[in-house]
Design a protein around this motif. Structure first.
Motif, PDB file in Angstrom:
ATOM      1  N   TYR A 167       1.880  -1.910   6.206  1.00 15.95           N
ATOM      2  CA  TYR A 167       2.216  -1.971   6.818  1.00 15.95           C
ATOM      3  C   TYR A 167       2.736  -0.294   5.919  1.00 15.95           C
ATOM      4  O   TYR A 167       2.760  -0.204   4.932  1.00 15.95           O
ATOM      5  N   SER A 168       3.161   0.760   6.678  1.00 14.89           N
ATOM      6  CA  SER A 168       4.248   1.439   6.297  1.00 14.89           C
ATOM      7  C   SER A 168       5.319   1.621   7.428  1.00 14.89           C
ATOM      8  O   SER A 168       5.687   1.503   8.158  1.00 14.89           O
ATOM      9  N   ARG A 169       6.412   2.198   6.173  1.00 21.93           N
ATOM     10  CA  ARG A 169       7.997   2.184   6.434  1.00 21.93           C
ATOM     11  C   ARG A 169       8.542   3.210   6.199  1.00 21.93           C
ATOM     12  O   ARG A 169       8.915   3.932   4.990  1.00 21.93           O
ATOM     13  N   PRO A 170       9.247   5.085   7.047  1.00 25.17           N
ATOM     14  CA  PRO A 170       9.870   5.638   5.758  1.00 25.17           C
ATOM     15  C   PRO A 170      10.561   5.031   4.907  1.00 25.17           C
ATOM     16  O   PRO A 170      11.476   3.755   4.136  1.00 25.17           O
ATOM     17  N   ALA A 171      10.747   5.391   3.367  1.00 30.67           N
ATOM     18  CA  ALA A 171      11.033   5.120   2.503  1.00 30.67           C
ATOM     19  C   ALA A 171      12.910   5.063   2.462  1.00 30.67           C
ATOM     20  O   ALA A 171      13.435   4.382   1.921  1.00 30.67           O
TER      21      ALA A 171
ATOM     22  N   SER B  27       9.224  -0.566  10.676  1.00 26.93           N
ATOM     23  CA  SER B  27       7.456  -0.068  10.197  1.00 26.93           C
ATOM     24  C   SER B  27       6.257  -0.372  11.123  1.00 26.93           C
ATOM     25  O   SER B  27       6.904  -0.331  11.966  1.00 26.93           O
ATOM     26  N   GLU B  28       5.369   0.436  10.374  1.00 28.75           N
ATOM     27  CA  GLU B  28       4.509   0.527  11.628  1.00 28.75           C
ATOM     28  C   GLU B  28       2.855  -0.518  11.057  1.00 28.75           C
ATOM     29  O   GLU B  28       2.867  -0.429   9.971  1.00 28.75           O
ATOM     30  N   ARG B  29       2.546  -0.830  11.470  1.00 26.28           N
ATOM     31  CA  ARG B  29       1.399  -1.554  10.882  1.00 26.28           C
ATOM     32  C   ARG B  29      -0.126  -1.017  11.354  1.00 26.28           C
ATOM     33  O   ARG B  29       0.077  -0.186  12.281  1.00 26.28           O
TER      34      ARG B  29
ATOM     35  N   GLY C 157      -3.860   4.640   9.851  1.00 18.92           N
ATOM     36  CA  GLY C 157      -4.710   3.465   9.912  1.00 18.92           C
ATOM     37  C   GLY C 157      -5.473   3.786  11.031  1.00 18.92           C
ATOM     38  O   GLY C 157      -6.590   2.833  10.677  1.00 18.92           O
ATOM     39  N   SER C 158      -6.602   5.135  11.161  1.00 16.61           N
ATOM     40  CA  SER C 158      -7.457   5.140  11.599  1.00 16.61           C
ATOM     41  C   SER C 158      -8.065   5.278  11.035  1.00 16.61           C
ATOM     42  O   SER C 158      -8.334   6.054   9.735  1.00 16.61           O
ATOM     43  N   ASN C 159      -9.177   5.666  12.090  1.00 16.92           N
ATOM     44  CA  ASN C 159     -10.616   6.215  10.824  1.00 16.92           C
ATOM     45  C   ASN C 159     -11.126   4.638   9.450  1.00 16.92           C
ATOM     46  O   ASN C 159     -11.418   5.953   8.523  1.00 16.92           O
ATOM     47  N   VAL C 160     -11.358   4.412   9.812  1.00 11.64           N
ATOM     48  CA  VAL C 160     -11.537   3.363   8.384  1.00 11.64           C
ATOM     49  C   VAL C 160     -12.804   3.276   8.257  1.00 11.64           C
ATOM     50  O   VAL C 160     -13.456   2.986   8.997  1.00 11.64           O
ATOM     51  N   GLU C 161     -13.721   3.339   6.758  1.00 10.67           N
ATOM     52  CA  GLU C 161     -14.453   3.807   6.452  1.00 10.67           C
ATOM     53  C   GLU C 161     -14.816   2.596   4.981  1.00 10.67           C
ATOM     54  O   GLU C 161     -13.726   2.279   4.356  1.00 10.67           O
ATOM     55  N   ASP C 162     -15.788   1.538   4.824  1.00 13.74           N
ATOM     56  CA  ASP C 162     -16.931   0.693   3.061  1.00 13.74           C
ATOM     57  C   ASP C 162     -16.358   2.233   2.508  1.00 13.74           C
ATOM     58  O   ASP C 162     -17.579   2.703   2.872  1.00 13.74           O
ATOM     59  N   LEU C 163     -15.446   2.054   0.758  1.00 16.00           N
ATOM     60  CA  LEU C 163     -16.175   2.905  -0.078  1.00 16.00           C
ATOM     61  C   LEU C 163     -17.575   1.773  -0.935  1.00 16.00           C
ATOM     62  O   LEU C 163     -18.161   2.270  -1.505  1.00 16.00           O
TER      63      LEU C 163
END
Length: 604
Positions: free
Chosen positions: A480-484, A489-491, A532-538
């Motif tokens: 999740y992400s949210r303002p400090a 929150s955003e998934r 959360g977009s453009n997920v890539e495997d390293l």
């Protein structure tokens, strides 16, 4: 369009960067009168092709927007469009390069600069141009920096050329400002008497001094400034009138040319002289500030009051927790380039793990574990990177039996985010919370409280956002992400161990194990955009890869893995390039000891 000079030409591929081009075009038209962007600039009924070619043939600056699909875009037949000499993007950039004007590659959302091998031969000079970045999360500041550079490129002629002595160089001066920073020449009624002539034609200037001006604000690709071309020596000081050239104007009267005409060469030469004079004037103001900024950058942020501090660690040094033969663990400095273990950081007497480097790399906060009954206690300690001043960060709160790996606010250096676990030993359920503390233990705010498992907090580089992993258990987490400063929150994605890249463009994390799919590895290292977009495997393979962390330059990722483990349980530190193109390499090949918790490289 006819009869109108174009100062800035915006080159973009609609299916690649249309929306970014629209936003940037709006900003440009607020600052410049002459901006060409096809859909906004052309009047109904105007010949589209002829108007675009004319605009490129007359512009002073071309901005080439390069998005994720710019290099590999294909036509209806599946052929790569850059390989088509009639492709509009190829034609636009080729004409601008042939005219030797400023061409700025603008890299959208952190795409890499195309390599020469990826470009058609007619566009290979583009690889030598200094690029600008235009990212979603920092669009306003990136666009402002780009537009400011364009303004400098289009700056009008200056009456006088200032001169300034550079620090540590008594002979490298630029005409106009003396060693003390006071302008040369007499000051009468607040005006400076002329001190020199045109910079190209000044016979009194030593050749070495002119060469210094070219290099003073140059870039590694030998450009004068953003997007400025490499100019052959013969074109550095063209004489008015130029050389005799045939008239290459197109037969359709549109001004389309295969190469620069005599008039264009003369106009370009005048523009280059104006740019150099304006840049030299700006340099007089910039050099002093740049020297101070460079010193501040080398010195790093001021250490927070009361925190033990030492000279910053080199950027290649990683703080690594290594398990000792006694079953305890200690923090050691490791050179990531050569894979050697250096000094111990903590002073011992406790099990040390989960280190977090402070912004500025002068101190480490780390977690310790005791074996008091009936519960283990985990608290935070702080130590300078030279091993001095090791002490408890602040008194552990009574309702926080476990203080988990924290994250240091990169802007408010006296604040730290800490996930807390309260065991509720009176029979009540476990309770997790995410709190922001001052470094003396005062609670600034609580961002999350509840029964869900919570860990792996990371501040964004601007200090405005925190990411963390949370879920019903540590085997099914969600990031999740949210303002400090509070807010919803955003998934973002399924996974754990999120950490922001140093430039704020990407988030690295580890994927959750999928026990229902035997073909899926236990966990992999991935990167994604901040939304959360453009997920890539390293990483890939049947391994348990987890706990990733960025290098300070954002070029590599260090992570823990059971790769090479005989029993499949021993975790070791590995490195992988941030583009995921090369195979991971072990940080400490042949060294004994398991890594008991994540290492620290860049500040999180």
């Amino acid at each position: 369009m006819a009869g109108t000079r174009t100062a800035v030409f915006l080159s973009y591929r609609r299916e690649d960067t249309k929306h970014v081009a629209g936003r940037l075009g709006d900003r440009l038209t607020q600052r410049f009168d002459d901006v060409f962007m096809d859909i906004d600039t052309l009047e109904p009924g105007v010949d589209f092709a002829a108007a675009i070619r004319r605009a490129v043939g007359e512009c002073d600056v071309l901005l080439a927007l390069i998005g994720e699909n710019w290099v590999d875009a294909v036509d209806d037949q599946g052929a790569r469009r850059l390989d088509d000499p009639d492709d509009w993007i190829v034609q636009e950039i080729k004409v601008a390069l042939d005219r030797n004007i400023r061409v700025v590659p603008v890299l959208v959302d952190s795409v890499p600069m195309p390599r020469r091998s990826e470009l058609p031969e007619v566009l290979t000079p583009l690889a030598d141009r200094h690029a600008a970045a235009l990212r979603y999360e920092s669009f306003d500041s990136d666009a402002e920096s780009l537009i400011t550079a364009v303004e400098r490129a289009l700056a009008p002629p200056a009456d006088d050329v200032p001169r300034v002595d550079l620090p540590g160089d008594d002979t490298s001066t630029i005409a106009g400002v003396g060693p003390t920073g006071v302008p040369d020449g007499d000051l009468r009624d607040g005006k400076q008497a002329p001190v020199g002539t045109d910079e190209v034609d000044d016979p009194a200037r030593p050749p070495a001094q002119e060469a210094h001006e070219e290099a003073a604000v140059g870039q590694p690709d030998e450009t004068d400034e953003l997007g400025d071309p490499r100019r052959p020596p013969a074109e550095e000081t063209p004489e008015e009138g130029g050389t005799d050239q045939p008239d290459d104007s197109g037969p359709d009267g549109t001004g389309v040319v295969d190469g620069p005409t005599e008039a264009q060469r003369e106009a370009d030469a005048r523009r280059r002289r104006r740019r150099r004079r304006a840049m030299a004037a700006a340099l007089a103001l910039v050099v002093i500030g740049a020297a101070a900024a460079a010193w501040a950058l080398l010195r790093g942020p001021e250490p927070p009051p009361g925190i033990p501090w030492a000279s910053p660690l080199p950027l290649e040094t990683i703080v690594v927790p290594v398990e000792e033969s006694s079953g305890s663990s200690a923090l050691f400095l490791v050179d990531s380039d050569v894979g050697t273990v250096g000094d111990r950081v903590d002073t011992g007497g406790h099990k040390a793990g989960s280190p977090v480097l402070a912004p500025g790399r002068g101190a480490v906060v780390y977690q310790t574990q005791t074996s008091t009954q009936p519960l283990d206690i985990r608290m935070l300690r702080v130590v300078a990177v030279d091993g001095t001043g090791d002490r408890e960060l602040f008194d552990r709160p009574e309702d926080c039996q476990w203080m988990l790996r924290p994250s240091w606010n990169p802007v408010e250096l006296d604040q730290i985010a800490v996930p807390c676990l309260d065991y509720k030993v009176d029979g009540q359920p476990l309770e997790f919370s995410l709190r922001i503390y001052t470094l003396d233990g005062e609670v600034v705010r609580a961002l999350e409280t509840g029964r869900a498992w919570l860990d792996d907090v990371s501040f964004s580089p601007n200090g405005e956002t925190v990411t963390y992993a949370m879920g019903p258990g540590d085997d099914a987490p969600v990031i999740y992400s949210r303002p400090a400063d509070g807010g919803p929150s955003e998934r973002l994605a399924e996974g754990r161990d999120p950490m922001w890249s140093p430039d704020g463009a990407r988030i690295v994390f580890s994927s959750p194990a999928d026990h229902s799919d035997p073909e899926r590895p236990p966990s992999t290292i991935r990167v994604m955009d901040p939304d959360g977009s453009n997920v890539e495997d390293l990483t890939a393979g049947p391994f348990a890869d987890r706990n990733p962390g960025w290098s300070p330059d954002g070029e590599q990722v260090v992570f823990l893995s059971n790769r090479g483990s005989a029993d499949g349980t021993t975790l070791r530190a590995w490195l992988v390039d941030a583009d995921g193109r090369d195979e991971p390499r072990e940080l400490l090949p042949g060294e004994a000891g398991s890594m008991t918790s994540p290492p620290a490289w860049a500040s999180r």
